[in-house]
Write a protein that holds these residues in place. Structure first.
Motif: not given
Length: 212
Positions: A43-53, A176-184
């Motif tokens: 749950h903690l890991r999924r929460l971090k992913l949701i927040q990042a997205l 993660v790579g597609t969505v957050l890679g853009d920001a990176l």
């Protein structure tokens, strides 16, 4: 851990966690009583992913739900890529994209296996046309550098996906790579522009930025 503890560990407010639960983005915890549930590391890991997205990737809750569903499904990875790209891509009014705009882009992506109706092709065509119509005095080599850089980043993206074990890990890396890679990449480009401008122009007046 209880929700209060989950909130403390994740630094995410309880109200936000409850919102993610209501929207189906986060799986329910294990019930220990009618009003209590236990949550674990998944749950903690999924929460971090949701927040990042949502926060960094700037996805709506609906779009975040779509990409999370794709991660949890058994869809082929190429379909998962498409879902992630559509979620992360700004909406272009395709009715305003002329055939001439697409033809102008064609030499830059010649030989690429690209979906004719894909968001990447239309977004690139719209940006290319806007750049040229703005009066930007850029050579063909300048545009080619952008295409070459995009291809190199795509190769790196897929190398990272291939390095993962199992479909679930590969799918999460795709998203993660597609969505957050853009920001990176956007952030790195800004930093690189600062660096190169300092190297080229620091002796021509003005205080140079501090090196890190």
């Amino acid at each position: 851990m209880r929700m209060a503890q989950l909130s403390e560990v994740s630094s995410i407010p309880v109200a936000t966690i409850k919102l993610y639960l209501r929207e189906g983005l986060l799986a329910p915890g294990t019930r220990t009583s009618p009003n209590q549930a236990q949550y674990g590391l998944p749950h903690l890991r999924r929460l971090k992913l949701i927040q990042a997205l949502v926060r960094l990737g700037r996805l709506s809750l609906a779009a975040a739900g779509d990409v999370l569903d794709a991660i949890d499904s058994d869809r082929p990875l190429i379909e998962t890529f498409g879902i992630a790209q559509r979620a992360a891509t700004r909406v272009v009014d395709r009715d305003r994209i002329r055939e001439a705009d697409l033809e102008r882009l064609a030499p830059l992506i010649e030989g690429w296996h690209v979906d004719p109706d894909g968001c990447g092709r239309y977004d690139a065509a719209a940006a290319l046309t806007a750049l040229q119509e703005s009066g930007l005095n850029a050579s063909d080599d300048w545009y080619r550098h952008y295409a070459d850089a995009a291809l190199a980043v795509a190769e790196a993206d897929l190398d990272l996906v291939d390095a993962q074990e199992g479909r679930s890990a590969k799918a999460e890396t795709v998203v993660v790579g597609t969505v957050l890679g853009d920001a990176l990449f956007a952030g790195l480009r800004r930093a690189a522009q600062e660096h190169v401008s300092y190297i080229r122009y620091a002796g021509r007046g003005g205080a140079p930025p501090t090196a890190h």
